[in-house]
Design a protein around this motif. Structure first.
Motif, mmCIF file in Angstrom:
data_model
loop_
_atom_site.group_PDB
_atom_site.id
_atom_site.type_symbol
_atom_site.label_atom_id
_atom_site.label_comp_id
_atom_site.label_asym_id
_atom_site.label_seq_id
_atom_site.Cartn_x
_atom_site.Cartn_y
_atom_site.Cartn_z
ATOM 1 N N GLY A 63 -17.463 -2.602 -6.345
ATOM 2 C CA GLY A 63 -17.142 -3.520 -5.261
ATOM 3 C C GLY A 63 -17.402 -4.968 -5.622
ATOM 4 N N GLY A 64 -18.238 -5.187 -6.633
ATOM 5 C CA GLY A 64 -18.499 -6.534 -7.111
ATOM 6 C C GLY A 64 -19.669 -7.219 -6.443
ATOM 7 N N SER A 65 -20.519 -7.813 -7.250
ATOM 8 C CA SER A 65 -21.657 -8.607 -6.766
ATOM 9 C C SER A 65 -21.295 -10.078 -6.881
ATOM 10 N N MET A 66 -21.384 -10.799 -5.776
ATOM 11 C CA MET A 66 -21.077 -12.230 -5.815
ATOM 12 C C MET A 66 -22.072 -13.010 -6.679
ATOM 13 N N PRO A 67 -23.395 -12.794 -6.541
ATOM 14 C CA PRO A 67 -24.311 -13.515 -7.431
ATOM 15 C C PRO A 67 -24.033 -13.236 -8.908
ATOM 16 N N SER A 68 -23.712 -11.985 -9.235
ATOM 17 C CA SER A 68 -23.367 -11.661 -10.613
ATOM 18 C C SER A 68 -22.054 -12.317 -11.014
ATOM 19 N N GLY A 69 -21.100 -12.359 -10.083
ATOM 20 C CA GLY A 69 -19.817 -12.979 -10.380
ATOM 21 C C GLY A 69 -19.925 -14.457 -10.673
ATOM 22 N N TRP A 70 -20.770 -15.155 -9.920
ATOM 23 C CA TRP A 70 -21.005 -16.568 -10.211
ATOM 24 C C TRP A 70 -21.536 -16.739 -11.634
ATOM 25 N N VAL A 71 -22.477 -15.860 -12.023
ATOM 26 C CA VAL A 71 -23.061 -15.980 -13.359
ATOM 27 C C VAL A 71 -22.033 -15.613 -14.426
ATOM 28 N N ARG A 72 -21.158 -14.677 -14.120
ATOM 29 C CA ARG A 72 -20.078 -14.343 -15.063
ATOM 30 C C ARG A 72 -19.226 -15.588 -15.331
ATOM 31 N N TRP A 73 -18.847 -16.274 -14.269
ATOM 32 C CA TRP A 73 -18.076 -17.509 -14.448
ATOM 33 C C TRP A 73 -18.885 -18.551 -15.222
ATOM 34 N N LEU A 74 -20.148 -18.667 -14.873
ATOM 35 C CA LEU A 74 -21.015 -19.656 -15.507
ATOM 36 C C LEU A 74 -21.161 -19.396 -16.999
ATOM 37 N N MET A 75 -21.369 -18.143 -17.356
ATOM 38 C CA MET A 75 -21.533 -17.790 -18.767
ATOM 39 C C MET A 75 -20.256 -18.087 -19.556
ATOM 40 N N GLU A 76 -19.127 -17.880 -18.938
ATOM 41 C CA GLU A 76 -17.869 -18.199 -19.603
ATOM 42 C C GLU A 76 -17.748 -19.696 -19.848
ATOM 43 N N GLN A 77 -18.159 -20.501 -18.858
ATOM 44 C CA GLN A 77 -18.056 -21.954 -19.022
ATOM 45 C C GLN A 77 -18.936 -22.451 -20.165
ATOM 46 N N PHE A 78 -20.067 -21.804 -20.374
ATOM 47 C CA PHE A 78 -20.995 -22.236 -21.417
ATOM 48 C C PHE A 78 -20.878 -21.408 -22.700
ATOM 49 N N HIS A 79 -19.802 -20.640 -22.807
ATOM 50 C CA HIS A 79 -19.421 -19.942 -24.035
ATOM 51 C C HIS A 79 -20.427 -18.884 -24.487
ATOM 52 N N PHE A 80 -21.109 -18.259 -23.542
ATOM 53 C CA PHE A 80 -21.956 -17.124 -23.876
ATOM 54 C C PHE A 80 -21.107 -15.853 -23.908
ATOM 55 N N ASP A 81 -21.262 -15.070 -24.956
ATOM 56 C CA ASP A 81 -20.648 -13.745 -24.983
ATOM 57 C C ASP A 81 -21.540 -12.773 -24.223
ATOM 58 N N PHE A 82 -20.929 -11.868 -23.466
ATOM 59 C CA PHE A 82 -21.709 -10.900 -22.696
ATOM 60 C C PHE A 82 -20.816 -9.729 -22.327
ATOM 61 N N GLN A 83 -21.447 -8.682 -21.853
ATOM 62 C CA GLN A 83 -20.737 -7.496 -21.394
ATOM 63 C C GLN A 83 -21.212 -7.164 -19.989
ATOM 64 N N VAL A 84 -20.279 -6.878 -19.092
ATOM 65 C CA VAL A 84 -20.633 -6.473 -17.735
ATOM 66 C C VAL A 84 -20.964 -4.985 -17.742
ATOM 67 N N VAL A 85 -22.103 -4.631 -17.142
ATOM 68 C CA VAL A 85 -22.535 -3.231 -17.117
ATOM 69 C C VAL A 85 -22.783 -2.792 -15.679
ATOM 70 N N PHE A 86 -22.768 -1.469 -15.496
ATOM 71 C CA PHE A 86 -22.897 -0.863 -14.170
ATOM 72 C C PHE A 86 -24.027 0.167 -14.187
#
Length: 916
Positions: free
Chosen positions: A670-693
């Protein structure tokens, strides 16, 4: 005879015109002809693909409609605005836009000229739909309203077309496509449901797309903000939402207190006037159930919403929240809502089977009420927005004291103090509530407590690149910004060339004050001594504080070598050249954008080091990069304003080499908004990451895949809870197989042991906000600091009557020597929303638990509302604890809050590297 022939010709011409017009109207396809169903038919939703095609058809066949692409969405779709007005108005559209913006900015014109422009111009009204895509009435009422306005032949519609320019705006194309396709995937209409949507209906932030409008991080926000605050500046904007309070049909204007103290009163009373037109029309059409004022939770305090940000720009911003959806529902029995009162003058009675079309019809009526009001009062609306702008210019051009609650409280406190000291006698009798005017003068004539005439954002501050992002947030909201073309002095202080200046003698002064000054939320309780009333959203949010932008408040009028930045013109950090230095380069840890350069360097395989002690202008934690990094650093200096500098001698002693972490960012079905903000943030600052459940966590073997796992607010269940639930989760057979991996919940008995093992084997878990409760699950020697003893001597959480800090900015003290705090100031502003506050148990120090930040005062509030602040003193807000070979980082404040809190991003970024 001539008169008769003339009459016959006139009739013939009218018949011909009616015939031609009839042909034009007949060419406009009905929704049923296009979609295959009527808008509002139960169990049917239109997708964005279908809607886009329909809007294109309307624009192609109707001379009343002009379709514009205002930008692209985060998923790459066209973002549309349909402009609807008469053919004659379309021919002069640029002129009417010029009049609208000129009157809104109130610059260079006097009252007489403003009245002439108001008489010449046309009211501009914004109506949107679909911002929150699961609130399906919104976009569907927009489709139906457009069809009706383009095809109705009645006098009211013609009056609207002649006197109003309507901006119909699709607020969330991506969301409509996702939600409608999800709903319509079931062939059996009885099985169709909006439940179990697998992801957020805005790529990153879902429902929080209505919390982005004073910073405008998202593309959709920028697209709409540009039209609202730069291009058109409408006099009325109408933002459709759901859902109405139980026992009502909808909630609307006027709204409950408090409203923000910086508003022009005409904006507030303008909302009242438009609201009256809306509910009067509903009552005339026998459509009951409209509730207002304290009948709902909605206020006009908050900035940052699509509707609420317009209030700070002198627009009459209207919000309604209506019931209904594609599945029939009931109007429930809520007895206290059945009695007519000022909150609900015309109650709706409980009833079975409320249909989708009823909500569409209510929305259509309210749209017409707003448009008819605008048509009948076009010149008033245009002149009034000018008058509000002129009021703001006048306030910003002279000494002015905004009546904040703290100032009024200061008057009462001073009087009570003098009464107790015997300096004045208490006032008795019927005038007992009055206070001598001398106490008013002591506050509202005190020079130091005046509102600023302007603000200066120095170009020589350490993280000027982030300060420029703050400036751009102002520019995107239509604020007039100036830039220094040379060095200058104001009140004896020198400022460098390139500094930015924001003066308050401009129309949108309320928004300027709101972005620079603390919010002063009034104490608001259900009754004296009772529980607090929750604010509509945040109580305090001052963006300059959140972003850590340095600025000076100037209380006197000032000028200098300033040139105005064109409205809407986005600024870039000043580019600096970087010569080749064989001995390498330094990047400051104080500059957020340094992390972009560092991540690009690490991806390119170039060594990066961090210094452990300050070196000249470079504080501990700054980055050393050898000569091989020149190309990337030169690009970063040019694009990101990182200000890398060459060093004279290469010396890596006292440095630690870093490498990137394999980062996992937790999310849920369903998606977490706080996590989604950080996903966008990490992309802006060029961090590589993987979303996990949750299933990824529960599967174990985490150290083989990750070095760091991030849990943002809402990721970890509370102590005593068996699992972290995100609403009722579907069964696998209820959703497509591609989403099965996202199912599951974080549980204390299965998930927490895996996280503990991950840390014991050298992993790092970073928790933010409510997720810091993981420390309790792990049995770490920390405890809740916000407790009191009951009569039996047991600790219990402080009740709201004693302590309550909703969404506000507080100041904390940091330990700058710890790597987690590298680049931070000693005192930091943080966003805090009733977050956990810790105290250490006696054994914490022997077990190596270290405090990273804490409250060092009993009055840490900087902006918002802090009831019972004294309980916070000495409370710990972040710490790091060893867990085996690994670590748990716990950051209680919202250090990544809605990707707005740039001033605390480094607290997360510092944890995301490994040392070699």
């Amino acid at each position: 005879m001539l008169k008769l022939k003339s009459y016959v010709r006139s009739v013939a011409l009218a018949v011909l015109l009616a015939f031609v017009t009839g042909i034009a109207w007949s060419q406009v396809p009905s929704p049923k002809e296009h979609f295959g169903f009527n808008i509002g038919d139960d169990y049917h939703l239109a997708t964005f693909t279908q809607t886009e095609a329909y809007w294109k058809k309307l624009a192609a066949v109707s001379k009343l409609a002009k379709l514009e692409v205002i930008g692209q969405t985060e998923e790459g779709r066209n973002h549309y605005m349909m402009i609807v007005t008469s053919e004659a108005n379309h021919a002069k559209l640029d002129r009417y836009k010029e009049i609208s913006t000129k009157l809104a900015r109130a610059e260079g014109i006097d009252d007489a000229a403003a009245r002439q422009l108001a008489a010449e111009g046309k009211a501009v009204v914004w109506i949107d739909g679909g911002l929150h895509a699961t609130e399906t009435v919104g976009i569907h009422q927009l489709i139906e309203t457009m069809y009706q306005i383009l095809t109705r032949k009645d006098a009211e519609t013609q009056r609207i077309l002649d006197n109003v320019i309507i901006l119909f705006v699709h607020a969330n194309p991506d969301g409509q496509e996702l939600v409608s396709n999800w709903y319509m995937r079931e062939k059996d209409r009885e099985k169709r449901s909006l439940s179990y949507l697998p992801t957020l209906y805005q790529k990153y932030i879902g429902h929080d797309n209505n919390r982005d409008f004073y910073i405008m991080n998202m593309k959709e926000s920028r697209n709409m903000g540009n039209q609202l605050f730069v291009e058109w500046i409408p006099q009325i904007m109408y933002n459709h939402h759901q859902r109405g309070p139980a026992g009502s049909v909808l909630a609307g204007p006027p709204y409950r207190d408090p409203f923000n103290h910086v508003f022009d009163p005409m904006m507030v009373t303008g909302i009242d006037a438009v609201g009256a037109a809306m509910y009067n029309r509903l009552n005339a059409e026998n459509k009951p159930g409209f509730t207002r004022l304290e009948g709902s939770t909605f206020s006009t305090w908050y900035n940052g919403g699509l509707r609420t940000t317009t209030h700070f720009h002198n627009m009459i911003g209207i919000l309604t929240e209506i019931i209904g959806g594609p599945n029939p529902e009931d109007v429930p029995l809520v007895p206290e809502r059945m009695i007519p009162n000022n909150k609900t003058p015309n109650p709706v009675m409980p009833q079975k089977t409320w249909h989708f079309r009823q909500s569409i019809d209510y929305s259509l009526s309210m749209n017409y009420a707003v448009l008819d009001y605008a048509a009948r009062n076009s010149d008033h609306l245009l002149y009034n927005i000018y008058a509000m702008g002129k009021n703001s210019i006048n306030k910003g051009s002279q000494d002015f004291w905004t009546p904040y609650p703290k100032k009024v409280e200061a008057i009462k406190t001073a009087f009570d103090r003098d009464v107790k000291a015997g300096k004045v006698k208490p006032i008795e009798g019927f005038r007992a509530s009055t206070i001598p005017l001398i106490y008013y003068d002591s506050v509202f004539q005190a020079p130091a407590s005046r509102d600023p005439r302007g603000y200066i954002i120095p170009s020589d501050q350490k993280d000027f690149a982030t300060a420029i992002q703050f400036v751009n947030a102002l520019i995107r909201t239509g604020i007039r910004v100036e830039k220094a073309t040379d060095a200058f002095k104001v009140q004896g202080k020198s400022y460098a060339k390139g500094s930015y200046i924001v003066k308050t003698d401009q129309a949108f002064r309320p928004h300027i004050l709101d972005m620079f000054e603390p919010q002063d939320y009034p104490n608001d309780f259900q009754y004296p001594g009772g529980p607090p009333i929750r604010p509509y959203d945040a109580a305090g949010w001052t963006l300059a504080f959140q972003m850590g932008a340095e600025y000076d408040r100037v209380l006197e009028g000032f000028d200098g070598p300033f040139e105005q930045v064109a409205y809407g013109e986005i600024q870039a950090p000043p580019a600096t050249d970087l010569k080749v230095f064989k001995s390498g380069y330094m990047l400051s840890a104080q500059v957020n954008n340094s992390f972009i350069a560092v991540n690009d360097l690490l991806k390119a395989g170039i060594d990066v080091f961090r210094i452990t002690e300050a070196n000249g202008d470079f504080p501990a934690g700054s980055f050393y990069v050898p000569q091989e990094g020149h190309e990337i650093l030169a690009k970063a200096n040019a694009e990101w304003g990182t200000k890398a500098e060459g060093v004279k001698a290469k010396d890596t002693s006292g440095m630690v080499k870093i490498k990137p972490s394999r980062i996992a960012l937790f999310d849920n079905y369903g998606g977490s908004m706080p996590s989604g903000w950080v996903r966008w943030l990490m992309e802006q600052f060029h961090f590589d990451f993987q979303v996990v459940f949750p299933k990824d966590i529960d599967a174990g073997n985490l150290n083989a895949k990750y070095d760091a796992i991030l849990f943002i607010s809402g990721g970890i269940p509370p102590v005593g809870g068996t699992e972290m639930r995100y609403g009722r989760l579907p069964e696998e057979n209820e959703i497509p197989a591609s989403y099965h991996r996202m199912l599951g919940s974080i549980t204390p008995d299965k998930s927490v042991p895996q996280l503990k093992q991950f840390m014991e084997q050298g992993g790092k878990v970073v928790t933010i906000g409510s997720s810091t409760v993981l420390a309790y699950h792990l049995g770490l020697p920390v405890a809740n600091a916000l407790v009191e003893l009951d009569r039996q001597g047991n600790e219990k959480p402080l009740p709201g009557e004693k302590y309550y800090v909703p969404g506000s900015i507080l100041k904390i003290k940091t330990d700058g020597s710890h790597p987690a705090n590298w680049g931070m100031k000693e005192e930091v502003d943080v966003m805090f929303n009733n977050n956990p506050v810790f105290k250490f148990k006696p054994e914490a120090f022997s077990q190596g638990v270290k405090a990273l930040s804490w409250f060092d005062t009993d009055a840490p509030l900087k902006s918002g509302w802090g009831w019972g602040q004294s309980y916070l003193k000495d409370g710990i807000t972040s710490f790091v604890a060893p867990v085996g070979k690994g670590q748990l980082y716990a950051f209680s404040p919202e250090i990544t809050f809605r990707a707005q809190s740039h001033g605390t991003f480094k607290l997360l970024f510092n944890t995301l590297y490994q040392t070699q």
